[in-house]
Design an enzyme around this catalytic site. Structure first.
Site, PDB file in Angstrom:
ATOM      1  N   ALA A  31       0.843  -1.208   0.000  1.00 49.41           N
ATOM      2  CA  ALA A  31       0.000   0.000   0.000  1.00 49.41           C
ATOM      3  C   ALA A  31       0.876   1.254   0.000  1.00 49.41           C
ATOM      4  O   ALA A  31       0.523   2.282   0.575  1.00 49.41           O
ATOM      5  CB  ALA A  31      -0.923  -0.012   1.217  1.00 49.41           C
ATOM      6  N   ASP A  87      -0.708  -4.715   3.277  1.00 50.26           N
ATOM      7  CA  ASP A  87       0.683  -4.309   3.514  1.00 50.26           C
ATOM      8  C   ASP A  87       1.148  -4.947   4.813  1.00 50.26           C
ATOM      9  O   ASP A  87       0.326  -5.389   5.616  1.00 50.26           O
ATOM     10  CB  ASP A  87       0.764  -2.781   3.604  1.00 50.26           C
ATOM     11  CG  ASP A  87       2.154  -2.254   3.280  1.00 50.26           C
ATOM     12  OD1 ASP A  87       2.339  -1.696   2.181  1.00 50.26           O
ATOM     13  OD2 ASP A  87       3.075  -2.412   4.120  1.00 50.26           O
ATOM     14  N   HIS A  92      13.110  -4.872 -18.556  1.00 47.31           N
ATOM     15  CA  HIS A  92      12.844  -3.568 -17.942  1.00 47.31           C
ATOM     16  C   HIS A  92      14.109  -3.092 -17.236  1.00 47.31           C
ATOM     17  O   HIS A  92      14.303  -3.286 -16.053  1.00 47.31           O
ATOM     18  CB  HIS A  92      11.695  -3.723 -16.939  1.00 47.31           C
ATOM     19  CG  HIS A  92      11.257  -2.436 -16.327  1.00 47.31           C
ATOM     20  ND1 HIS A  92      10.996  -1.298 -17.057  1.00 47.31           N
ATOM     21  CD2 HIS A  92      11.019  -2.100 -15.035  1.00 47.31           C
ATOM     22  CE1 HIS A  92      10.624  -0.334 -16.243  1.00 47.31           C
ATOM     23  NE2 HIS A  92      10.637  -0.795 -15.011  1.00 47.31           N
TER      24      HIS A  92
HETATM   25  N1  APR Z   1       4.087  -7.713   2.253  1.00 49.09           N
HETATM   26  C1  APR Z   1       3.286  -6.679   1.968  1.00 49.09           C
HETATM   27  N2  APR Z   1       3.754  -5.427   1.775  1.00 49.09           N
HETATM   28  C2  APR Z   1       5.082  -5.247   1.893  1.00 49.09           C
HETATM   29  C3  APR Z   1       5.971  -6.300   2.184  1.00 49.09           C
HETATM   30  C4  APR Z   1       5.427  -7.580   2.372  1.00 49.09           C
HETATM   31  N3  APR Z   1       6.196  -8.642   2.661  1.00 49.09           N
HETATM   32  N4  APR Z   1       7.227  -5.786   2.217  1.00 49.09           N
HETATM   33  C5  APR Z   1       7.129  -4.473   1.949  1.00 49.09           C
HETATM   34  N5  APR Z   1       5.840  -4.134   1.751  1.00 49.09           N
HETATM   35  C6  APR Z   1       5.261  -2.831   1.470  1.00 49.09           C
HETATM   36  C7  APR Z   1       5.945  -1.694   2.216  1.00 49.09           C
HETATM   37  O1  APR Z   1       5.537  -1.652   3.581  1.00 49.09           O
HETATM   38  C8  APR Z   1       5.490  -0.478   1.408  1.00 49.09           C
HETATM   39  O2  APR Z   1       4.316   0.092   1.948  1.00 49.09           O
HETATM   40  O3  APR Z   1       5.438  -2.468   0.100  1.00 49.09           O
HETATM   41  C9  APR Z   1       5.210  -1.062   0.018  1.00 49.09           C
HETATM   42  C10 APR Z   1       6.108  -0.495  -1.074  1.00 49.09           C
HETATM   43  O4  APR Z   1       5.768   0.837  -1.223  1.00 49.09           O
HETATM   44  P1  APR Z   1       6.853   1.992  -1.476  1.00 49.09           P
HETATM   45  O5  APR Z   1       7.979   1.837  -0.531  1.00 49.09           O
HETATM   46  O6  APR Z   1       6.111   3.285  -1.506  1.00 49.09           O
HETATM   47  O7  APR Z   1       7.435   1.619  -2.933  1.00 49.09           O
HETATM   48  P2  APR Z   1       6.803   1.891  -4.364  1.00 49.09           P
HETATM   49  O8  APR Z   1       7.338   3.172  -4.892  1.00 49.09           O
HETATM   50  O9  APR Z   1       5.346   1.691  -4.341  1.00 49.09           O
HETATM   51  O10 APR Z   1       7.515   0.746  -5.221  1.00 49.09           O
HETATM   52  C11 APR Z   1       7.221  -0.604  -4.985  1.00 49.09           C
HETATM   53  O11 APR Z   1       7.646  -1.078  -7.274  1.00 49.09           O
HETATM   54  O12 APR Z   1       8.726   0.258  -8.810  1.00 49.09           O
HETATM   55  C12 APR Z   1       8.816  -0.875  -8.017  1.00 49.09           C
HETATM   56  O13 APR Z   1      11.118  -1.111  -7.530  1.00 49.09           O
HETATM   57  C13 APR Z   1       9.910  -0.685  -7.015  1.00 49.09           C
HETATM   58  O14 APR Z   1       9.881  -2.838  -6.063  1.00 49.09           O
HETATM   59  C14 APR Z   1       9.455  -1.526  -5.886  1.00 49.09           C
HETATM   60  C15 APR Z   1       7.927  -1.487  -5.962  1.00 49.09           C
END
Ligand code: APR
Length: 307
Positions: A9, A32, A174
């Protein structure tokens, strides 16, 4: 209403929910590991629905039981890049997260279709297919719509035409060795190579290659999320509405483009069953070589997974 689960999220996950609820295409569950984050964002979004006139329901949770029966599961969970990092640098941390997300989601939504976004994208999509044991029709990676949209945006800016008139096709892995098919790209049917001087086109291709890095460099604390989430929403819409939409995306190849056993960016047709078809362009020698180089890079990283 259909049900779409978004794992992660964060920036991309929540913005995908935003685009999808606005289009009233599905009820959304945000999951999340952080407590409160999915619940807070979902509640905020739910409170926006009366303003925009959408009856889509949005629910935030830390419990996969709430995701049961999802038509689509979009995986955005993972660490984003920091300045100076390549997408491959995320491999170890994100492998663990994607594996867990796919296993838990599939256990309660056995008929679902996965759309993967987490980087390194082609490798995480491969991992998701292996871990789930699903056929390739039901595991698709998002990358090509984003890479192509970046190129389309740059061309539209350069020429002062509507983005709708600009058609670009970016294939391959990518990463910085993605393969923009300039010969197949056009503005209202006129090949790009006829409209733009070589230097201008080369500069756009280079900026497209580094498009993700350009944004990481500007944001400093995260990576792009508006365009990636718009691309995810387009894929989900194509599937939910059975549109048979042809878009570039990462798919498992069984001999197409001379490649097998990897996920790779190619034109695919998306409908209610997921991946309906892979479209094969006729490539010239230079394009084929560029694709092979990009495929070799993806294959090398996939092999490090030891699956
Ligand atoms: N289960 C569920 N959610 C998780 C887990 C997990 N095991 N591990 C991490 N998260 C959640 C984090 O808590 C965070 O809220 O994934 C979310 C990732 O969000 P952001 O840090 O805002 O990252 P974002 O910019 O959305 O990018 C996510 O997309 O572009 C790709 O490389 C980037 O792998 C990354 C992904």
């Amino acid at each position: 209403m259909a049900k779409v689960t978004i794992v992660g999220a964060g920036q991309t996950g929540a913005t995908t929910a935003h685009w999808l609820t606005e289009r009233q295409l599905a009820d959304i569950v945000l999951v999340d590991i952080l407590e409160g984050l999915p619940q807070g964002k979902a509640l905020d979004l739910a409170e926006a629905m009366p303003v925009i006139g959408s009856d889509a329901k949005v629910y935030g949770t830390n419990d996969y039981a709430d995701t049961a029966g999802s038509d689509i599961v979009i995986v955005t969970a993972g660490l984003p890049r920091k300045p100076g990092m390549s997408r491959d640098d995320l491999l170890a941390a994100n492998s663990k997260i994607v594996r867990e997300s796919v296993e838990k989601a599939l256990a309660v939504s056995p008929d679902t279709i996965f759309i993967i976004l987490t980087n390194p994208l082609d490798v995480m999509s491969f991992l998701a297919m292996k871990v789930s044991g699903l056929p390739r029709e039901r595991v698709i990676g998002q990358a090509g719509i984003l890479d192509s949209a970046r190129m389309r945006a740059f061309v539209a800016l350069e020429l002062g035409v509507s983005v709708e008139n600009v058609h670009c096709y970016v294939l391959g892995g990518h990463g910085d060795d993605l393969v923009p098919l300039t010969r197949h790209s056009n503005v209202a049917g006129i090949p790009l190579e006829k409209i733009l001087p070589k230097a201008g086109l080369d500069a756009i291709v280079e900026r497209t290659r580094k498009g993700g890095g350009e944004i990481v460099g500007l944001l400093k604390t995260g990576s792009a999320f508006y365009a990636p989430s718009a691309a995810l929403a387009q894929m989900a819409e194509a599937i939910l509405l059975d549109r048979h939409l042809i878009v570039p995306a990462s798919a498992y190849l069984n001999g197409e483009y001379g490649q097998s056993g990897i996920f790779f960016g190619v034109p695919v047709q998306l409908g209610r069953a997921g991946l309906e078809k892979i479209i094969e362009y006729e490539l010239d020698e230079t394009e084929q070589e560029a694709l092979e180089e990009s495929a070799n890079h993806v294959r090398e990283v996939i092999e490090t997974l030891n699956l």
